[in-house]
Structures are given as structure tokens and as C-alpha cells.
Design a protein around this motif. Structure first.
Motif, PDB file in Angstrom:
ATOM      1  N   LEU A  12      43.839  -7.642  61.145  1.00  0.00           N
ATOM      2  CA  LEU A  12      44.244  -6.315  61.605  1.00  0.00           C
ATOM      3  C   LEU A  12      45.038  -6.470  62.896  1.00  0.00           C
ATOM      4  N   TYR A  13      46.229  -5.890  62.921  1.00  0.00           N
ATOM      5  CA  TYR A  13      47.072  -5.898  64.113  1.00  0.00           C
ATOM      6  C   TYR A  13      47.075  -4.500  64.730  1.00  0.00           C
ATOM      7  N   TYR A  14      46.626  -4.416  65.980  1.00  0.00           N
ATOM      8  CA  TYR A  14      46.657  -3.130  66.672  1.00  0.00           C
ATOM      9  C   TYR A  14      46.557  -3.378  68.174  1.00  0.00           C
ATOM     10  N   PHE A  15      46.773  -2.329  68.945  1.00  0.00           N
ATOM     11  CA  PHE A  15      46.671  -2.420  70.399  1.00  0.00           C
ATOM     12  C   PHE A  15      45.199  -2.544  70.825  1.00  0.00           C
ATOM     13  N   PRO A  16      44.929  -2.948  72.053  1.00  0.00           N
ATOM     14  CA  PRO A  16      43.541  -3.098  72.522  1.00  0.00           C
ATOM     15  C   PRO A  16      42.904  -1.780  72.953  1.00  0.00           C
ATOM     16  N   VAL A  17      43.022  -0.779  72.087  1.00  0.00           N
ATOM     17  CA  VAL A  17      42.391   0.528  72.297  1.00  0.00           C
ATOM     18  C   VAL A  17      41.786   0.961  70.970  1.00  0.00           C
ATOM     19  N   ARG A  18      41.065   2.084  70.975  1.00  0.00           N
ATOM     20  CA  ARG A  18      40.514   2.591  69.718  1.00  0.00           C
ATOM     21  C   ARG A  18      41.635   3.208  68.867  1.00  0.00           C
ATOM     22  N   GLY A  19      42.202   4.305  69.345  1.00  0.00           N
ATOM     23  CA  GLY A  19      43.353   4.905  68.689  1.00  0.00           C
ATOM     24  C   GLY A  19      43.252   4.984  67.171  1.00  0.00           C
ATOM     25  N   GLY A 111      46.645  15.664  68.579  1.00  0.00           N
ATOM     26  CA  GLY A 111      47.264  14.414  68.182  1.00  0.00           C
ATOM     27  C   GLY A 111      47.883  13.639  69.329  1.00  0.00           C
ATOM     28  N   LYS A 112      48.186  14.339  70.411  1.00  0.00           N
ATOM     29  CA  LYS A 112      48.800  13.675  71.569  1.00  0.00           C
ATOM     30  C   LYS A 112      47.839  13.515  72.745  1.00  0.00           C
ATOM     31  N   PHE A 113      46.577  13.879  72.529  1.00  0.00           N
ATOM     32  CA  PHE A 113      45.591  13.786  73.609  1.00  0.00           C
ATOM     33  C   PHE A 113      45.430  12.340  74.082  1.00  0.00           C
ATOM     34  N   GLY A 114      45.435  11.408  73.148  1.00  0.00           N
ATOM     35  CA  GLY A 114      45.313   9.997  73.515  1.00  0.00           C
ATOM     36  C   GLY A 114      46.443   9.553  74.426  1.00  0.00           C
ATOM     37  N   ARG A 115      47.652  10.058  74.195  1.00  0.00           N
ATOM     38  CA  ARG A 115      48.798   9.699  75.031  1.00  0.00           C
ATOM     39  C   ARG A 115      48.622  10.234  76.451  1.00  0.00           C
ATOM     40  N   VAL A 116      47.979  11.386  76.551  1.00  0.00           N
ATOM     41  CA  VAL A 116      47.686  11.937  77.881  1.00  0.00           C
ATOM     42  C   VAL A 116      46.702  11.019  78.603  1.00  0.00           C
ATOM     43  N   LEU A 117      45.646  10.618  77.908  1.00  0.00           N
ATOM     44  CA  LEU A 117      44.621   9.766  78.519  1.00  0.00           C
ATOM     45  C   LEU A 117      45.160   8.388  78.880  1.00  0.00           C
ATOM     46  N   LEU A 118      46.126   7.916  78.113  1.00  0.00           N
ATOM     47  CA  LEU A 118      46.708   6.601  78.364  1.00  0.00           C
ATOM     48  C   LEU A 118      47.844   6.653  79.382  1.00  0.00           C
ATOM     49  N   GLY A 119      48.161   7.861  79.861  1.00  0.00           N
ATOM     50  CA  GLY A 119      49.221   8.002  80.856  1.00  0.00           C
ATOM     51  C   GLY A 119      50.618   7.979  80.279  1.00  0.00           C
ATOM     52  N   MET A 120      50.734   8.082  78.956  1.00  0.00           N
ATOM     53  CA  MET A 120      52.042   8.082  78.312  1.00  0.00           C
ATOM     54  C   MET A 120      52.685   9.464  78.356  1.00  0.00           C
ATOM     55  N   ILE A 121      51.862  10.489  78.530  1.00  0.00           N
ATOM     56  CA  ILE A 121      52.321  11.862  78.754  1.00  0.00           C
ATOM     57  C   ILE A 121      51.710  12.319  80.074  1.00  0.00           C
ATOM     58  N   THR A 122      52.543  12.792  80.968  1.00  0.00           N
ATOM     59  CA  THR A 122      52.056  13.230  82.279  1.00  0.00           C
ATOM     60  C   THR A 122      51.520  14.650  82.181  1.00  0.00           C
ATOM     61  N   TYR A 207      28.229  -3.151  66.556  1.00  0.00           N
ATOM     62  CA  TYR A 207      29.605  -3.368  66.998  1.00  0.00           C
ATOM     63  C   TYR A 207      29.937  -2.502  68.210  1.00  0.00           C
ATOM     64  N   ILE A 208      29.567  -1.231  68.173  1.00  0.00           N
ATOM     65  CA  ILE A 208      29.877  -0.316  69.269  1.00  0.00           C
ATOM     66  C   ILE A 208      29.235  -0.784  70.568  1.00  0.00           C
ATOM     67  N   ALA A 209      28.045  -1.340  70.474  1.00  0.00           N
ATOM     68  CA  ALA A 209      27.337  -1.796  71.673  1.00  0.00           C
ATOM     69  C   ALA A 209      28.070  -2.924  72.381  1.00  0.00           C
ATOM     70  N   SER A 210      28.916  -3.657  71.652  1.00  0.00           N
ATOM     71  CA  SER A 210      29.580  -4.824  72.246  1.00  0.00           C
ATOM     72  C   SER A 210      31.094  -4.678  72.361  1.00  0.00           C
ATOM     73  N   ARG A 211      31.661  -3.586  71.862  1.00  0.00           N
ATOM     74  CA  ARG A 211      33.118  -3.471  71.881  1.00  0.00           C
ATOM     75  C   ARG A 211      33.621  -3.159  73.295  1.00  0.00           C
ATOM     76  N   PRO A 212      34.863  -3.519  73.584  1.00  0.00           N
ATOM     77  CA  PRO A 212      35.421  -3.252  74.914  1.00  0.00           C
ATOM     78  C   PRO A 212      35.549  -1.748  75.161  1.00  0.00           C
ATOM     79  N   VAL A 213      35.360  -1.354  76.406  1.00  0.00           N
ATOM     80  CA  VAL A 213      35.548   0.041  76.806  1.00  0.00           C
ATOM     81  C   VAL A 213      37.041   0.280  76.977  1.00  0.00           C
ATOM     82  N   THR A 214      37.561   1.316  76.308  1.00  0.00           N
ATOM     83  CA  THR A 214      38.997   1.610  76.370  1.00  0.00           C
ATOM     84  C   THR A 214      39.202   3.074  76.752  1.00  0.00           C
ATOM     85  N   PRO A 215      40.411   3.429  77.232  1.00  0.00           N
ATOM     86  CA  PRO A 215      40.660   4.802  77.677  1.00  0.00           C
ATOM     87  C   PRO A 215      40.826   5.811  76.545  1.00  0.00           C
ATOM     88  N   PHE A 216      40.924   5.348  75.306  1.00  0.00           N
ATOM     89  CA  PHE A 216      40.980   6.273  74.159  1.00  0.00           C
ATOM     90  C   PHE A 216      40.850   5.473  72.866  1.00  0.00           C
TER      91      PHE A 216
END
Length: 216
Positions: A12-19, A111-122, A207-216
Motif C-alpha cells: 500500500l502506497y500512501y502518505f504518513p497520515v490516516r486520510g 471532504g476538505k476538513f483534513g486539508r484544514v487540519l493539515l494546514g493545506m487550507i488556511t 493496530y490502533i494502539a500502536s499506530r503513529p499519531v497523525t493530524p488527520f
């Protein structure tokens, strides 16, 4: 779940966030299905982009073949792991519900809430949530709640076994409790029950107990 003869090699290829990638990760973990979780940083992404079918991720590579679009990937894995419907009608109903979840995920607000949390939308997170996310929740959550009510009080869309769409829905809606407001889904007890059931499955909980904490 696949038999030994049907085992595939998954990456699986994806960014280091949940998304959009996290429902796929959860589905793998639900059945302890081995996969390589390739988390690509923004700095690394340009070197990967041209090799992806649609120039975007998530992408699932199956025995060297790359598949794009998260609902298509989830649907494929749902059938591979026997987490789909028991017949054509049940599969079609699950597809119908998944389309609603995906439509909600693509709205201009939620649908764009994650972008707000990630700072992609101000934007101010709390103001954006109240003005843009809540209206989308009020439109789509009652539809999902209705489908869950139709199947009883077990937190699932069909039968008594988690399907790929239960995992998809639980992950998508859970983030609005975690990142938006703790009371986001108080009016929808069946959605909350679905989230609780999926996230408390022993394999997913581990899995959830050990996964990295991400902003979204």
C-alpha cells in the motif's frame, strides 16, 4: 480471508497520515492480512507520482499490478478477504452505501476538513468545522444511520460480520469525533455503535494502539 493458494503480495502506497489510506490499512489488519505499508513523505512524493496509475495515492500494488481509487481498492480487498456481501444483491447494497460514504468524503465542507487540519487550507479549525463540516454531517449521517437501523442494533450494514463498507464508514465518520467535536455523532447512536464495534475488534484495536499519531 484468502487461502494459502490465493495469497498475494500487497504493498500500500500512501502518505504518513490516516486520510484516504487508513480504511485500507484497517481492512488489512482486520484479518491479519500481511501487507507492506509504504508511507511516502511529501518530499518523496514527486519521485513516486509518475509511477502511479492516476498520479495520486492511495495505490495498492497486488503482485506487481497497481490499483488506484480507495473505494475500488477496498472493494477488491473486501472480496479477497470475504468481507463483502453473501450474494449479488448484498454486494450491490454495500456498494450503494459505500457510494454515499465516498460522496460525503468528497464534499466541499467535510471532504476538505483534513486539508484544514493539515494546514493545506488556511482557516480556523473550529469555525470551519461549525460552518462547513456540521452541515455535511447533518445531510449524510442520517442516511448512514438509516441503513444501520435497518440491520438491527449490531452496528453493521448487513448480517453479523464486519464488511469492507463497515470499516470504510467507521473510519470516515470517527475522525469527526476525534478531530472535530466529541459530540459530533451524538444524534446518531448506530453510527457510534459501528465505530465502537469496528475499532474494538481485537485485531484493529491492537493496530490502533500502536499506530503513529497523525493530524488527520
Amino acid at each position: 480471508m484468502e487461502t494459502q493458494e490465493e495469497m498475494h503480495k500487497y504493498t500500500l502506497y500512501y502518505f504518513p497520515v490516516r486520510g484516504r489510506g487508513e480504511p485500507i490499512r484497517l481492512l488489512f489488519h482486520l484479518d491479519n492480512q500481511p501487507f507492506a505499508d509504504e508511507r511516502i513523505s511529501l518530499e518523496q512524493w514527486p519521485s513516486y507520482k509518475s509511477s502511479m496509475p492516476l498520479g495520486q495515492i492511495p495505490v495498492l500494488e497486488v503482485d506487481g499490478v497497481k490499483l488506484a481509487q480507495s473505494p475500488a481498492i477496498l472493494r477488491f480487498l473486501g472480496h479477497q478477504q470475504r468481507r463483502a456481501g453473501a450474494n449479488a444483491i448484498e454486494c450491490a447494497k454495500l456498494d450503494m452505501i459505500a457510494e454515499v460514504v465516498q460522496e460525503f468524503s468528497n464534499t466541499e465542507g467535510a471532504g476538505k476538513f483534513g486539508r484544514v487540519l493539515l494546514g493545506m487550507i488556511t482557516a480556523d479549525k473550529n469555525q470551519y468545522y461549525k460552518e462547513h463540516v456540521v452541515p455535511d454531517l447533518e445531510k449524510y449521517a442520517p442516511i448512514i444511520e438509516k441503513f444501520l437501523v435497518e440491520n438491527g442494533n449490531n452496528g453493521l450494514f448487513i448480517g453479523d460480520r464486519e464488511t469492507w463498507v463497515d470499516v470504510f464508514s467507521a473510519e470516515v465518520f470517527s475522525k469527526f469525533i476525534e478531530y472535530g467535536s466529541p459530540d459530533a455523532l451524538d444524534a446518531y447512536p448506530h453510527i457510534r455503535a459501528q465505530i465502537q464495534r469496528v475499532f474494538n475488534h481485537p485485531n484493529i484495536k491492537r493496530y490502533i494502539a500502536s499506530r503513529p499519531v497523525t493530524p488527520f
